[in-house]
Each structure stands twice: as C-alpha cells, then as structure tokens.
Scaffold this motif. Sequence first.
Motif, PDB file in Angstrom:
ATOM      1  N   UNK A   1       0.840  -1.176   0.000  1.00 38.01           N
ATOM      2  CA  UNK A   1       0.000   0.000   0.000  1.00 38.01           C
ATOM      3  C   UNK A   1       0.886   1.241   0.000  1.00 38.01           C
ATOM      4  N   UNK A   2       0.529   2.182  -0.852  1.00 37.48           N
ATOM      5  CA  UNK A   2       1.267   3.437  -0.965  1.00 37.48           C
ATOM      6  C   UNK A   2       0.539   4.510  -0.155  1.00 37.48           C
ATOM      7  N   UNK A   3       1.279   5.270   0.659  1.00 38.67           N
ATOM      8  CA  UNK A   3       0.707   6.375   1.431  1.00 38.67           C
ATOM      9  C   UNK A   3       1.420   7.653   0.997  1.00 38.67           C
ATOM     10  N   UNK A   4       0.622   8.641   0.574  1.00 39.95           N
ATOM     11  CA  UNK A   4       1.151   9.932   0.141  1.00 39.95           C
ATOM     12  C   UNK A   4       0.513  11.009   1.005  1.00 39.95           C
ATOM     13  N   UNK A   5       1.315  11.984   1.446  1.00 40.04           N
ATOM     14  CA  UNK A   5       0.777  13.080   2.260  1.00 40.04           C
ATOM     15  C   UNK A   5       1.013  14.385   1.530  1.00 40.04           C
ATOM     16  N   UNK A   6      -0.036  15.216   1.465  1.00 36.74           N
ATOM     17  CA  UNK A   6       0.046  16.558   0.903  1.00 36.74           C
ATOM     18  C   UNK A   6      -0.771  17.476   1.800  1.00 36.74           C
ATOM     19  N   UNK A   7      -0.090  18.405   2.472  1.00 38.49           N
ATOM     20  CA  UNK A   7      -0.732  19.302   3.438  1.00 38.49           C
ATOM     21  C   UNK A   7      -1.517  18.478   4.453  1.00 38.49           C
ATOM     22  N   UNK A   8      -2.822  18.675   4.584  1.00 38.31           N
ATOM     23  CA  UNK A   8      -3.648  17.934   5.556  1.00 38.31           C
ATOM     24  C   UNK A   8      -4.206  16.636   4.988  1.00 38.31           C
ATOM     25  N   UNK A   9      -3.863  16.291   3.766  1.00 39.33           N
ATOM     26  CA  UNK A   9      -4.466  15.163   3.071  1.00 39.33           C
ATOM     27  C   UNK A   9      -3.512  13.974   2.989  1.00 39.33           C
ATOM     28  N   UNK A  10      -4.008  12.808   3.400  1.00 35.63           N
ATOM     29  CA  UNK A  10      -3.297  11.547   3.223  1.00 35.63           C
ATOM     30  C   UNK A  10      -4.041  10.767   2.152  1.00 35.63           C
ATOM     31  N   UNK A  11      -3.295  10.224   1.201  1.00 39.50           N
ATOM     32  CA  UNK A  11      -3.891   9.357   0.190  1.00 39.50           C
ATOM     33  C   UNK A  11      -3.329   7.957   0.386  1.00 39.50           C
ATOM     34  N   UNK A  12      -4.210   6.993   0.588  1.00 40.39           N
ATOM     35  CA  UNK A  12      -3.825   5.590   0.660  1.00 40.39           C
ATOM     36  C   UNK A  12      -4.190   4.976  -0.688  1.00 40.39           C
ATOM     37  N   UNK A  13      -3.241   4.289  -1.317  1.00 39.16           N
ATOM     38  CA  UNK A  13      -3.498   3.698  -2.629  1.00 39.16           C
ATOM     39  C   UNK A  13      -3.122   2.228  -2.605  1.00 39.16           C
ATOM     40  N   UNK A  14      -4.061   1.416  -3.016  1.00 42.12           N
ATOM     41  CA  UNK A  14      -3.856  -0.018  -3.152  1.00 42.12           C
ATOM     42  C   UNK A  14      -3.675  -0.317  -4.642  1.00 42.12           C
ATOM     43  N   UNK A  17      -0.067   0.677  -9.514  1.00 40.49           N
ATOM     44  CA  UNK A  17       0.359   0.512 -10.907  1.00 40.49           C
ATOM     45  C   UNK A  17      -0.597  -0.362 -11.717  1.00 40.49           C
ATOM     46  N   UNK A  18      -1.453  -1.108 -11.069  1.00 46.89           N
ATOM     47  CA  UNK A  18      -2.343  -2.039 -11.760  1.00 46.89           C
ATOM     48  C   UNK A  18      -3.739  -1.423 -11.949  1.00 46.89           C
ATOM     49  N   UNK A 136     -11.912  12.205 -11.978  1.00 43.28           N
ATOM     50  CA  UNK A 136     -10.582  12.395 -12.558  1.00 43.28           C
ATOM     51  C   UNK A 136      -9.758  11.164 -12.234  1.00 43.28           C
ATOM     52  N   UNK A 137      -8.938  10.717 -13.167  1.00 42.51           N
ATOM     53  CA  UNK A 137      -8.073   9.564 -12.947  1.00 42.51           C
ATOM     54  C   UNK A 137      -6.617  10.012 -12.976  1.00 42.51           C
ATOM     55  N   UNK A 138      -5.839   9.574 -11.992  1.00 40.57           N
ATOM     56  CA  UNK A 138      -4.421   9.932 -11.926  1.00 40.57           C
ATOM     57  C   UNK A 138      -3.528   8.708 -11.716  1.00 40.57           C
ATOM     58  N   UNK A 139      -4.044   7.517 -11.950  1.00 35.39           N
ATOM     59  CA  UNK A 139      -3.292   6.268 -11.773  1.00 35.39           C
ATOM     60  C   UNK A 139      -2.624   6.184 -10.409  1.00 35.39           C
ATOM     61  N   UNK A 140      -3.363   6.558  -9.359  1.00 30.63           N
ATOM     62  CA  UNK A 140      -2.858   6.426  -8.007  1.00 30.63           C
ATOM     63  C   UNK A 140      -2.026   7.579  -7.510  1.00 30.63           C
ATOM     64  N   UNK A 141      -1.844   8.613  -8.328  1.00 33.71           N
ATOM     65  CA  UNK A 141      -1.066   9.780  -7.916  1.00 33.71           C
ATOM     66  C   UNK A 141      -2.008  10.898  -7.456  1.00 33.71           C
ATOM     67  N   UNK A 142      -1.469  11.833  -6.706  1.00 33.72           N
ATOM     68  CA  UNK A 142      -2.217  13.029  -6.370  1.00 33.72           C
ATOM     69  C   UNK A 142      -2.052  14.013  -7.510  1.00 33.72           C
TER      70      UNK A 142
END
Length: 147
Positions: A1-14, A17-18, A136-142
Amino acid sequence: MKVTKYKNLYQLTWAPMLFPINCYLWENDDDIIVIDMGVKSFVSEIKKIAERLNKPISALLLTHAHADHVNGVPLFHKIFPNVPIEISERDFKLLDFTFKNSKYNNFCIIESPGHTPGSVSFFEKESKILIAGDAFQTRGALLFQEH
C-alpha cells in the motif's frame, strides 16, 4: 500500500500501478475525516494513522457506490461503529448494506453525476483541495496545482 501526504491530506493507494484504488484521510485540528473506503486493508492503515496522530475518525464520506469505493465499508463500520457514513441519497439506494447516515463534515459537496448518477465530489474551501472520486483519474497519484 502506498501512502502519500500533501498538506492535511493523506492518500492511501492499493495496487497503484495495476488498478489504483484510493482512500483519503483529511486531518483537521481535532479529528480525521475519511473519504472513500475501497478495500478492507485500508481500515487497518486508517486505524494506525489515527492512533499515530492521536485523533478520532469523525466521518466517512463516499464519492459514489461502486465496489472499488465501498468494499471496505462493512469492516470500517465494524471497527468504527459510531462514525457517521455519508453518501449521496441517489447512490445510497445502490448499496446492499446499511449504516447510519449523517450530514456532518467540513467539505462543500458538489454534485458530480456522470460516473454514477449520484456521484459527488468534496471541496475543502480553505485549502482549495477537491476530492473527486473517479471523476478524474491519476493512476494512483495526487493531482494538484499550487497557486
């Protein structure tokens, strides 16, 4: 699982790449709001983040009722039984489980039909962050733009 943080936002991505499935956590001063609950494994990661931040989960908001956005809701509700769960009235009719629906959050709700008839997006005015589910689709990116 990928965890990305931007300011107050956390994005968890399962499976970034798939077939990326996302869950978002919005950190307020006193609580955390969760947006979308695609897979069950998000629940344990949400619990870890909430414990690390020492903040309660105050709401779960759902952009729409497709499986990759709601499959983890029954487990989430089991682990966090008192947390209100919100979804548009139109998409609520598509779900095969029930939960307590509430109208609490600090986001502006924007009707975004198209992906589903009841799709909504959540806009946080102060930060100017929009969480649009599958609009909107970003392939798991913010996707963000600084002004």
